[in-house]
Design an enzyme around this catalytic site. Structure first.
Site, PDB file in Angstrom:
ATOM      1  N   TYR A  18       3.366   6.002   4.774  1.00 30.34           N
ATOM      2  CA  TYR A  18       2.855   6.594   3.856  1.00 30.34           C
ATOM      3  C   TYR A  18       1.563   7.361   3.877  1.00 30.34           C
ATOM      4  O   TYR A  18       1.434   8.402   3.024  1.00 30.34           O
ATOM      5  CB  TYR A  18       2.469   5.764   2.433  1.00 30.34           C
ATOM      6  N   GLU A  43      12.601   3.936  -1.053  1.00 28.49           N
ATOM      7  CA  GLU A  43      12.507   2.465  -1.312  1.00 28.49           C
ATOM      8  C   GLU A  43      13.532   1.627  -1.692  1.00 28.49           C
ATOM      9  O   GLU A  43      14.147   2.264  -3.012  1.00 28.49           O
ATOM     10  CB  GLU A  43      11.216   2.376  -2.049  1.00 28.49           C
ATOM     11  N   SER A  78       0.980  13.248   1.894  1.00 25.74           N
ATOM     12  CA  SER A  78      -0.267  12.929   1.221  1.00 25.74           C
ATOM     13  C   SER A  78      -0.991  11.728   1.664  1.00 25.74           C
ATOM     14  O   SER A  78      -0.795  10.939   2.198  1.00 25.74           O
ATOM     15  CB  SER A  78       0.036  13.026  -0.356  1.00 25.74           C
ATOM     16  N   SER A 100      -3.939  14.371  -2.439  1.00 21.01           N
ATOM     17  CA  SER A 100      -2.466  14.401  -2.995  1.00 21.01           C
ATOM     18  C   SER A 100      -2.583  15.277  -4.287  1.00 21.01           C
ATOM     19  O   SER A 100      -3.537  15.481  -4.773  1.00 21.01           O
ATOM     20  CB  SER A 100      -1.957  13.187  -3.145  1.00 21.01           C
ATOM     21  N   ASN A 103       4.839  11.550  -3.007  1.00 23.02           N
ATOM     22  CA  ASN A 103       5.662  10.138  -3.325  1.00 23.02           C
ATOM     23  C   ASN A 103       5.348  10.156  -4.988  1.00 23.02           C
ATOM     24  O   ASN A 103       4.080   9.870  -5.184  1.00 23.02           O
ATOM     25  CB  ASN A 103       5.113   9.149  -2.572  1.00 23.02           C
ATOM     26  N   GLU A 104       6.253  10.057  -5.720  1.00 22.27           N
ATOM     27  CA  GLU A 104       5.934   9.719  -7.211  1.00 22.27           C
ATOM     28  C   GLU A 104       4.930  10.491  -7.792  1.00 22.27           C
ATOM     29  O   GLU A 104       4.296   9.865  -8.657  1.00 22.27           O
ATOM     30  CB  GLU A 104       5.789   7.970  -7.343  1.00 22.27           C
TER      31      GLU A 104
END
Ligand SMILES: *[C@@H]1O[C@H](CO)[C@@H](O)[C@H](O)[C@H]1NC(C)=O
Ligand SMILES: *[C@@H]1O[C@H](CO)[C@@H](O)[C@H](O)[C@H]1NC(C)=O
Ligand SMILES: *[C@@H]1O[C@H](CO)[C@@H](O)[C@H](O)[C@H]1NC(C)=O
Ligand SMILES: *[C@@H]1O[C@H](CO)[C@@H](O)[C@H](O)[C@H]1NC(C)=O
Ligand SMILES: *[C@@H]1O[C@H](CO)[C@@H](O)[C@H](O)[C@H]1NC(C)=O
Ligand SMILES: *[C@@H]1O[C@H](CO)[C@@H](O)[C@H](O)[C@H]1NC(C)=O
Length: 554
Positions: free
Chosen positions: A97, A271, A124, A130, A166-167
Site C-alpha cells: 500500500y 481486497e 499514494s 495522496s 486506494n478508496e
C-alpha cells in the site's frame, strides 16, 4: 539515481542472464484480461502484504487511515522471513500500500521474483502523499512522489502495476474523480515514455451501484469519444467484502457480476476476506476462480497477511513474534492455503480474441457528479518559474510543515476575500471541470502565491508578508503592483495543458524539464496502512491528507 549505480544494475542484469536466472514472464493486458508473454491468461492469486502503520482514532479520521507506514519491500530480513509462507500459500501477487522510494528494495524484489511473486504497488502515501478527499488536487508534489516510486521500481521485472489511489473516491466525494483519472493519465503516459508495460490501476471502495459502477466506468472511459486508452486505467480493483461466512455465488456476487459483465478493462478484487462471520472459510476463492466469474474477474487479493492492529488484530493470517523473527500462522491461513491450492481457472478466452474498447464516459447522476474535463498535467517548470518570482514566500520554520499549510492557506484566502480578491487561481472544481491556473502546483507555491497577492494588495507592507513568521519578503521579486498575477500569466502560459511528464525532480538525467518544484517525494519512512471498519468489513486503508485544506472553487 547516480549513473554508477545504474551501470552496476545493468551489469547485474547481464550477469543474471548469463547464469540462466529467468525473471518472471511479463504480464500485460489485452482488452479486459491479463496474459503472460506466452499467451496464457494470468490471474492474481494475491495477498495484501503490509504491516499497519499508526492509526490515530478521532473524528477527523473516519476511515481509520494510518498516519505512518512501514515499507514492507525495504526490509530484507522480514521478506526472507515471510516469503516461505507466501510460497506456501501459493500466492503469485503481493499488494503493497505504501513504499518509500528513497530506500533500497533490491533484496525483497529479487526474493519475490525468485518465489514467482509479482508486486502490485500503490503510489499514494499517508497524509499529504495522496489525493485529498476534502481539498483535492493533482499537483507537482504528488506527481513527483508517484514518479520517484515508479523510477525506483521500474528496474524490477516483477512489478505487475501501480495503483494511483486506494478508496480515494467515496460516495460523498465523487467530484474528486477527475483528479484520480488525471493521475492515471499522467502515470500511464510516463510509463509509456519509459517503455514500461506496468499496469495502471485504481482500487475502489465498494458501495451503492450508482456510485460504484459509474466510477468504474468513468475511470476506464475515453472522454474524447475517440476510443483512446490515454485516460483509462488498465486494472480496476474492487475492495469487496460481500462474501461472508458460507456465502454463495449468486447471493454474494450476483449483482456485482452483473454490473461488471461488460466492463472494458481488467477487473479484480483488490481486497477480499470478510471477517464479520468467523471463521473465514475462504470459500469465495473457489467462486472467484470458477468459470462463472473468470470471464469477468482476473482473481483477487486476500486481505491480509499481517493483522490490522487498529481493528483488534482482525483480517490478519499470521502473527509475528515481538523480536520480528518468528511467524505463527492461523487457521485462516491454513484455510486460505487450501483454497488457493485448489484453484484451476480456465485458460480462456485467448489473447488474440481479447480486444480493447474505451467507451464514451458515463452520464453523471445524482450519485456521481464528476466532470469529464480533467485537471491539467502538473507542470514542474511552470510552477517553479512562478515560485522563484513571487514577492512573499512561505518559509516554514520546520521541515514538518504540511500540518500548517492548510491553516495558513485558509488564513491567506480569508484575507484575500476581504480585499475583493479570491483563491480561484489555486483551487479547482471536479464537478464543473474548472481548475485554477495554479491547481497543479505544489501546495507551498500555492500558499506563497496567495500570500504574495495579499502582500502586494497592501502596498508591500512587510507586516502583510509575515503570517506569524511563516512568510519572507523576496527582495528579487519584480516590483509591479500585481506582480504575482503577472508572473502567473507569464509562467503558466498554458494552464490546461496535458503532456508527458518528465523525470521527477532530483532524479538526475532522463531529460527532465523540471524546474524548482518542491516535494522531494521522500516522506521519510514511516509507516503504513490499514484498517477498517470492522463492522461492515470493508477496509479503509491508506489515503488522505488530513488537514491540507486548500480552497476549492464554489
Ligand atoms: C467520504 O470522505 C469524506 C472525507 O473524508 C468523509 O467526510 C465522508 O464521510 C465520506 N463518505 C462516506 C460515505 O464514507
Ligand atoms: C495472533 O494474536 C492475536 C492477538 O494476540 C490472537 O488473538 C490470535 O489468536 C493470534 N493468532 C495466531 C495465529 O497466533
Ligand atoms: C508532505 O509534507 C512534508 C513536510 O511536512 C514534505 O516534506 C513532503 O514533501 C510532502 N509530500 C508531498 C507529496 O507533498
Ligand atoms: C509533525 O507535526 C505534527 C503536528 O505538529 C505532529 O503531530 C507530528 O508528529 C510531526 N511529525 C514529525 C515527523 O515530526
Ligand atoms: C506559522 O503559522 C502557524 C499556523 O498559523 C502558527 O501556528 C505559527 O506560530 C506560525 N509561525 C511560525 C514561525 O511557525
Ligand atoms: C531554480 O532555483 C535557482 C536558485 O534558487 C534559480 O537561480 C533558478 O532560476 C530557478 N529555476 C526556476 C526554473 O525557477
Amino acid at each position: 539515481m547516480i549513473p554508477r549505480f545504474a551501470a552496476a544494475t545493468a551489469l547485474l542484469t547481464v550477469a543474471l542472464s548469463l547464469l540462466g536466472v529467468e525473471a518472471l514472464p511479463k504480464v500485460s493486458r489485452s482488452g479486459r484480461y491479463l496474459f503472460t508473454d506466452d499467451g496464457n491468461r494470468f490471474y492474481m492469486k494475491g495477498i495484501g502484504y503490509q504491516e499497519q502503520g499508526t492509526v490515530v482514532v478521532d473524528a477527523n479520521n473516519p476511515f481509520g487511515e494510518p498516519s505512518t507506514f512501514v515499507d514492507p519491500l525495504s526490509n530484507s530480513e522480514a521478506c526472507a522471513r515471510d516469503i516461505p509462507f507466501l510460497k506456501d500459500l501459493s500466492v503469485n501477487v503481493v499488494r503493497v500500500y505504501s513504499v518509500d522510494s528513497s530506500l533500497n528494495h533490491d533484496s525483497c524484489m529479487k526474493a519475490l521474483d525468485d518465489a514467482g511473486i509479482y508486486a502490485l504497488i500503490d503510489l499514494s502515501l499517508p497524509l499529504n502523499g495522496s489525493i485529498d478527499r476534502v481539498s483535492p488536487s493533482w499537483s507537482t508534489n504528488l506527481l513527483d512522489q508517484y514518479l520517484h516510486t515508479i523510477d525506483t521500481f521500474s528496474k524490477y521485472p516483477n512489478v505487475l502495476g501501480y495503483n494511483v489511489a486506494n478508496e480515494a473516491v467515496n460516495s460523498t466525494v465523487t467530484q474528486i474523480s477527475p483528479y484520480v483519472k488525471a493521475a492515471a493519465r499522467d502515470v500511464k503516459a510516463y510509463l509509456k515514455s519509459k517503455s514500461s508495460s506496468a499496469l495502471v490501476g485504481y482500487a475502489a471502495i465498494d458501495g451503492s451501484v450508482d456510485f460504484r459502477n459509474t466510477l468504474a466506468n468513468y475511470l476506464s472511459c475515453d472522454p474524447s469519444g475517440q476510443n483512446s486508452d490515454s485516460t483509462s486505467i488498465d486494472i480496476y480493483g474492487l475492495n469487496n467484502y460481500e462474501w461472508c461466512g458460507e456465502g454463495s455465488l449468486q447471493g454474494s456476487y450476483g449483482a456485482t457480476n452483473d454490473a461488471f459483465k461488460d466492463y472494458n478493462v481488467v477487473a479484480y478484487f483488490s481486497e477480499f476476506g470478510c471477517v464479520t462471520q468467523p471463521p473465514r472459510l475462504w470459500t469465495e476463492v473457489a467462486a472467484l476462480f470458477s468459470s462463472d466469474m473468470t470471464n469477468i474477474w482476473s482473481g483477487g487479493i486476500a486481505f491480509s497477511y499481517f493483522p490490522a492492529t487498529s481493528a483488534g488484530g482482525s483480517f490478519g493470517m499470521v502473527n509475528i513474534s515481538s523480536d520480528g523473527k518468528t511467524v505463527t500462522t492461523s487457521d485462516d491461513y491454513t484455510r486460505l492455503k487450501e483454497q488457493y491450492a485448489k484453484v484451476s481457472p480456465p485458460n480462456s478466452p485467448s489473447k488474440s480474441s481479447a480486444t480493447a474498447t474505451y467507451p464514451t464516459c458515463p452520464a453523471t447522476n445524482s450519485a456521481f457528479v464528476a466532470s469529464t474535463t480533467l485537471p491539467p498535467t502538473p507542470d514542474q517548470s511552470a510552477c517553479g518559474c512562478l515560485s522563484s518570482t513571487l514577492s512573499c514566500q512561505f518559509k516554514p520554520s520546520t521541515a514538518n510543515y504540511s500540518t500548517i499549510l492548510g491553516v495558513l492557506t485558509d488564513t491567506a484566502c480569508g484575507l484575500l476575500g476581504q480585499e475583493n480578491l479570491n483563491c480561484d487561481d489555486i483551487g479547482g472544481n471536479g464537478q464543473t471541470g474548472v481548475y485554477g491556473r495554479l491547481s497543479g502546483c505544489d501546495p507551498t507555491i500555492k500558499l506563497s502565491y496567495v500570500m504574495s497577492q495579499h502582500y502586494e494588495k497592501n502596498n508591500r507592507d512587510a507586516q502583510a508578508c509575515s503570517f506569524g513568521g511563516n512568510g519572507t519578503v523576496n527582495p528579487l521579486a519584480p516590483s509591479s503592483a500585481s506582480a504575482a498575477n503577472s508572473a502567473a500569466s507569464s509562467c503558466i502560459s498554458n494552464p490546461s495543458a496535458t503532456f508527458v511528464p518528465g523525470a521527477p525532480s532530483g532524479s538526475g538525467g532522463g531529460g527532465s524539464s523540471n524546474g524548482n518544484g518542491s516535494g522531494s517525494g521522500k516522506n521519510g519512512g514511516v509507516a503504513l496502512v490499514h484498517d477498517r471498519n470492522a463492522l461492515v468489513g470493508m477496509t479503509a486503508v491508506v489515503l488522505m491528507g488530513i488537514a491540507s485544506a486548500v480552497w476549492t472553487l464554489v
